[in-house]
Write a protein that holds these residues in place. Sequence first.
Motif: not given
Lengths: 115, 113
Positions: A38-66
């Motif tokens: 959530q950027y200042p004064n803005q709504g929610l934006q999805l960065l990334l999600k994990y549903l199944s499969g590979s445990t390393l997930v890449k998202g937008i803007n260079g972010f990733e999650a494990e």
Amino acid sequence: AQSVTQLDSQVPVFEEAPVELRCNYSSSVSVYLFWYVQYPNQGLQLLLKYLSGSTLVKGINGFEAEFNKSQTSFHLRKPSVHISDTAEYFCAVLPYGDSSYKLIFGSGTRLLVRP
Amino acid sequence: EAQVTQNPRYLITVTGKKLTVTCSQNMNHEYMSWYRQDPGLGLRQIYYSMNVEVTDKGDVPEGYKVSRKEKRNFPLILESPSPNQTSLYFCASSSRDRPYGYTFGSGTRLTVV
């Protein structure tokens, strides 16, 4: 019942440094996992999600999650942050088969990137 | 463009004056939901709806009402707003086939004085 814990309410970091935002969850059933920004004064934006499969997930803007099932964690990382990454970040889970389709959010982590 | 539209974006009102925040989606989603966001608490679900005429309470329903007369619309009603309902409100929708495909509205910042 499910819960999400974001261990840091605020994370200050210098520009171009790496960052990790921590998220742990508790659930008796399997879950889908999400990071929103959530950027200042803005709504929610999805960065990334994990549903199944590979445990390393890449998202937008260079972010990733494990996804780490044994530690019930879903930490968000970026190797080099920019001033424009200053925002609030929310971790969330959606339990499989939950009849209310309820997203359960953590309390948020404010990322403050300094020049 | 697929989207969830909330109105108004900002609202200042006085205690006790009934108000409605509208929410509309153009994706033919069955599921719609309202959340409120408060500092240090994240987002909490107020009400949700699985389909037309089917609504249920979330975690913080006190002081709110909803209705789902049409599939695309899910208004949030505050019959007698109080200062503790000052918050940032989000509407969201998703498909029952892909419940993880949430789409959020841009938010409504409500101040009750």
